[in-house]
Design a protein around this motif. Structure first.
Motif, PDB file in Angstrom:
ATOM      1  N   SER A  84       0.833  -1.214   0.000  1.00 26.82           N
ATOM      2  CA  SER A  84       0.000   0.000   0.000  1.00 26.82           C
ATOM      3  C   SER A  84       0.865   1.261   0.000  1.00 26.82           C
ATOM      4  O   SER A  84       0.374   2.346  -0.296  1.00 26.82           O
ATOM      5  CB  SER A  84      -0.937   0.001   1.208  1.00 26.82           C
ATOM      6  N   LEU A  85       2.156   1.111   0.304  1.00 21.48           N
ATOM      7  CA  LEU A  85       3.068   2.264   0.286  1.00 21.48           C
ATOM      8  C   LEU A  85       3.573   2.578  -1.122  1.00 21.48           C
ATOM      9  O   LEU A  85       4.171   3.614  -1.354  1.00 21.48           O
ATOM     10  CB  LEU A  85       4.270   1.987   1.203  1.00 21.48           C
ATOM     11  N   VAL A  86       3.333   1.652  -2.055  1.00 22.23           N
ATOM     12  CA  VAL A  86       3.803   1.822  -3.428  1.00 22.23           C
ATOM     13  C   VAL A  86       2.639   2.278  -4.305  1.00 22.23           C
ATOM     14  O   VAL A  86       1.526   1.758  -4.184  1.00 22.23           O
ATOM     15  CB  VAL A  86       4.367   0.480  -3.965  1.00 22.23           C
ATOM     16  N   ASP A  87       2.904   3.239  -5.201  1.00 22.77           N
ATOM     17  CA  ASP A  87       1.828   3.708  -6.076  1.00 22.77           C
ATOM     18  C   ASP A  87       1.546   2.697  -7.189  1.00 22.77           C
ATOM     19  O   ASP A  87       2.364   1.821  -7.486  1.00 22.77           O
ATOM     20  CB  ASP A  87       2.161   5.089  -6.658  1.00 22.77           C
ATOM     21  N   GLU A  88       0.378   2.829  -7.833  1.00 20.36           N
ATOM     22  CA  GLU A  88      -0.108   1.847  -8.809  1.00 20.36           C
ATOM     23  C   GLU A  88       0.818   1.703 -10.018  1.00 20.36           C
ATOM     24  O   GLU A  88       1.036   0.604 -10.518  1.00 20.36           O
ATOM     25  CB  GLU A  88      -1.522   2.230  -9.281  1.00 20.36           C
ATOM     26  N   GLU A  89       1.377   2.820 -10.489  1.00 20.89           N
ATOM     27  CA  GLU A  89       2.255   2.780 -11.662  1.00 20.89           C
ATOM     28  C   GLU A  89       3.465   1.886 -11.411  1.00 20.89           C
ATOM     29  O   GLU A  89       3.835   1.058 -12.251  1.00 20.89           O
ATOM     30  CB  GLU A  89       2.735   4.194 -12.011  1.00 20.89           C
ATOM     31  N   THR A  90       4.063   2.037 -10.244  1.00 21.46           N
ATOM     32  CA  THR A  90       5.246   1.247  -9.903  1.00 21.46           C
ATOM     33  C   THR A  90       4.886  -0.225  -9.771  1.00 21.46           C
ATOM     34  O   THR A  90       5.652  -1.092 -10.198  1.00 21.46           O
ATOM     35  CB  THR A  90       5.851   1.744  -8.568  1.00 21.46           C
TER      36      THR A  90
END
Length: 151
Positions: A84-90
């Motif tokens: 959840s700490l990582v954005d969707e693009e990554t």
């Protein structure tokens, strides 16, 4: 659920002098004092027997105890919430790439320790944190990632 009585229990005791509390002792309001009264005086035996160590001090005082500067401050995050700490693009970028791994620096998001509760998707990741629980470290390695300590 308990059954409600139509009449209070003391109805049976009406007409009897002491209502079941004995003639000699007398049923008084707070004969030993309210609450913890007399713990070092008239109720000392009770406190010594059932609550040893209730009175007095132990250890050293910790002056200027504040949440952020203290050694006790250690916000945690479970393994299941790492993504959840990582954005969707990554997430999408690294999903199909088996050679590369996502780097998640937990300390940048305000967490110090990673705990092992929950599940991780089968995707490589490198996690940077101050502390790891043993379970968390094992789960990250099982997915093919790495748990790296930072200062």
């Amino acid at each position: 659920m308990p059954r409600l009585r139509s009449t209070p229990k003391n109805r049976k005791k009406r007409g009897h002098v002491s209502a079941g509390h004995g003639r000699i002792g007398k049923h008084r309001k707070h004969p030993r004092g309210r609450g913890c009264a007399g713990g070092q005086h008239h109720n000392k035996i009770n406190f010594d027997k059932y609550h040893p160590g209730y009175f007095g001090k132990i250890g050293m005082r910790e002056y200027r105890y504040n949440a952020f500067g203290s050694k006790h401050f250690c916000p945690t995050i479970p393994v299941s919430k790492l993504w959840s700490l990582v954005d969707e693009e990554t997430k999408l970028k690294y999903k199909d790439d088996p050679t590369n791994a996502v780097v998640i620096d937990v300390t940048k998001h305000g967490y110090h320790k990673v705990l092992g509760t929950g599940r991780l998707p089968n995707q490589k990741l490198i996690v940077l944190a101050r502390f790891f629980s043993e379970k968390a470290e094992n789960k990250i390695k099982k997915v093919g990632g790495a748990a790296l300590l930072t200062a």
